[in-house]
Design a protein around this motif. Sequence first.
Motif, PDB file in Angstrom:
ATOM      1  N   LEU A 260       0.372  -1.693   0.278  1.00 39.04           N
ATOM      2  CA  LEU A 260      -0.273  -0.351  -0.148  1.00 39.04           C
ATOM      3  C   LEU A 260       0.926   1.323  -0.070  1.00 39.04           C
ATOM      4  N   ALA A 261       2.331   1.349   0.344  1.00 35.36           N
ATOM      5  CA  ALA A 261       3.040   2.069   0.372  1.00 35.36           C
ATOM      6  C   ALA A 261       3.697   3.211  -1.388  1.00 35.36           C
ATOM      7  N   TRP A 286     -10.002   1.101  -5.177  1.00 35.62           N
ATOM      8  CA  TRP A 286     -10.254   1.110  -3.920  1.00 35.62           C
ATOM      9  C   TRP A 286      -9.390   2.121  -3.000  1.00 35.62           C
ATOM     10  N   THR A 287      -9.740   3.144  -2.121  1.00 33.55           N
ATOM     11  CA  THR A 287      -9.001   3.051  -1.999  1.00 33.55           C
ATOM     12  C   THR A 287      -7.804   2.605   0.125  1.00 33.55           C
ATOM     13  N   ARG A 288      -6.722   2.864   0.106  1.00 30.72           N
ATOM     14  CA  ARG A 288      -6.581   2.588   0.898  1.00 30.72           C
ATOM     15  C   ARG A 288      -7.288   2.003   2.160  1.00 30.72           C
ATOM     16  N   ALA A 289      -7.813   2.277   2.799  1.00 33.56           N
ATOM     17  CA  ALA A 289      -8.114   2.142   4.031  1.00 33.56           C
ATOM     18  C   ALA A 289      -9.689   1.411   3.854  1.00 33.56           C
ATOM     19  N   GLU A 290     -10.264   1.232   2.482  1.00 36.43           N
ATOM     20  CA  GLU A 290     -10.944   0.568   1.861  1.00 36.43           C
ATOM     21  C   GLU A 290     -10.152  -1.126   1.754  1.00 36.43           C
ATOM     22  N   ILE A 291      -9.135  -1.196   1.079  1.00 34.18           N
ATOM     23  CA  ILE A 291      -8.313  -2.193   0.596  1.00 34.18           C
ATOM     24  C   ILE A 291      -8.286  -3.098   2.060  1.00 34.18           C
ATOM     25  N   MET A 303      -8.181  -4.950  13.386  1.00 35.20           N
ATOM     26  CA  MET A 303      -7.580  -4.113  12.627  1.00 35.20           C
ATOM     27  C   MET A 303      -8.093  -2.497  13.444  1.00 35.20           C
ATOM     28  N   THR A 304      -6.959  -2.125  13.709  1.00 37.81           N
ATOM     29  CA  THR A 304      -7.693  -0.408  14.181  1.00 37.81           C
ATOM     30  C   THR A 304      -7.214   0.265  13.367  1.00 37.81           C
ATOM     31  N   TRP A 308      -3.424   0.180  12.223  1.00 35.27           N
ATOM     32  CA  TRP A 308      -2.583   0.510  11.209  1.00 35.27           C
ATOM     33  C   TRP A 308      -1.287   1.344  10.881  1.00 35.27           C
ATOM     34  N   ARG A 309      -1.743   2.341  11.428  1.00 31.73           N
ATOM     35  CA  ARG A 309      -0.635   3.227  11.472  1.00 31.73           C
ATOM     36  C   ARG A 309       0.979   2.529  11.096  1.00 31.73           C
ATOM     37  N   PHE A 310       1.620   2.172  11.940  1.00 34.06           N
ATOM     38  CA  PHE A 310       2.510   1.333  12.199  1.00 34.06           C
ATOM     39  C   PHE A 310       3.268   0.826  11.092  1.00 34.06           C
ATOM     40  N   TYR A 311       1.644  -0.095  10.261  1.00 38.37           N
ATOM     41  CA  TYR A 311       2.185  -0.859   9.164  1.00 38.37           C
ATOM     42  C   TYR A 311       2.099   0.399   7.879  1.00 38.37           C
TER      43      TYR A 311
END
Length: 360
Positions: A260-261, A286-291, A303-304, A308-311
Amino acid sequence: MTQAKDAGNPAAEVRKEDAFAVQAVAAWLREHAAEPFRADLEGVPEVRQFAGGASNLTYLLRYPRRDLILRRPPAGVKAKSAHDMRREHDIQAALKPVFPLVPAMVGFCDDPSVVGSDFYVMERLEGTILRRDLPWDLTDEQVSTLCGRAWDVLMDLHSVDVAAAGLSGLGRGEGYVARQVGGWTHRFEHARTEDTGDWSDITVWLDAHQPPDVAARLIHNDFRFDNLVLSPDDPMRVVGVLDWEMATVGDPLMDLGGALAYWVEAGDDDYFQGFRRQPSSAPGMWTRAEIVERYCDRMGFAMTPERWRFYEVFGLFRLAVIAQQIWYRYARGQTTNPAYAVFGPAVGYLETRCRHLVTS
């Protein structure tokens, strides 16, 4: 990158610095190629080079009855593990029976007298590889279907029985996330140039916020549309996955974060839009959030946004390290490929993007 029929990155004349002894390769193939291919390899092939990609060198070997792909490492200083031709060949050979979207292997050569380095040859998959923009007029619904099927491929890969594939030896056990944070930080420090910024606050944040491994799965580590081959008969069906040089057994959420980067969506800023090398911002994508939501629902990972911010930060940091390693080679004059001139400024932008995430 390994290619199929691809108007976005056609094979061109071989760059002088990347040329090799074609007759030597042809002779080696006639003797060592896997049996199903050997009968089609008479004579000396026409050789072209694919300009796409910034890692291993990829060539088209065009015989009268068959096209093949040759992969070899670039010249100059490079990370050893990132250019292991035997490993890349063997992973695909082992994976093919349980994950049929990998190309068939033709042969691996570790005799330096042939081209001066290890190399391997594989079949050329017929189909389309997407670049920056979609080459067809598709409805938003069709684009959404294509997007979903592409990400389903990554989930299918993450669901492979590693032991059944004979690839358990790729893993090093618990601690994959910690090894990745430490390893990519180390690589970054060893690829610094005079213009490299101070990333210490970002690397300290990554070290302090790393979660435990969620699982040990087979991961690709370079999953993008331009590493997928789409069927020539159905542009919404994936028929191949390419570029396995960084594949391993590890945490699948780290693979998703890395993928996703590269996923530039419609709402991203203008500079990040300049990064886009796949049609990820097309209407219907799709958006990154949707994926992330689709992936975690299917794979069963809680997941929260905070977790997810770390990944997300790690994925962007890893992308910055890859860009910095390429920029290092270009800045030191180890390659003259003009496509690499943009990598220095790109690292600076990714630094800003990471810092915004860790301080928000």
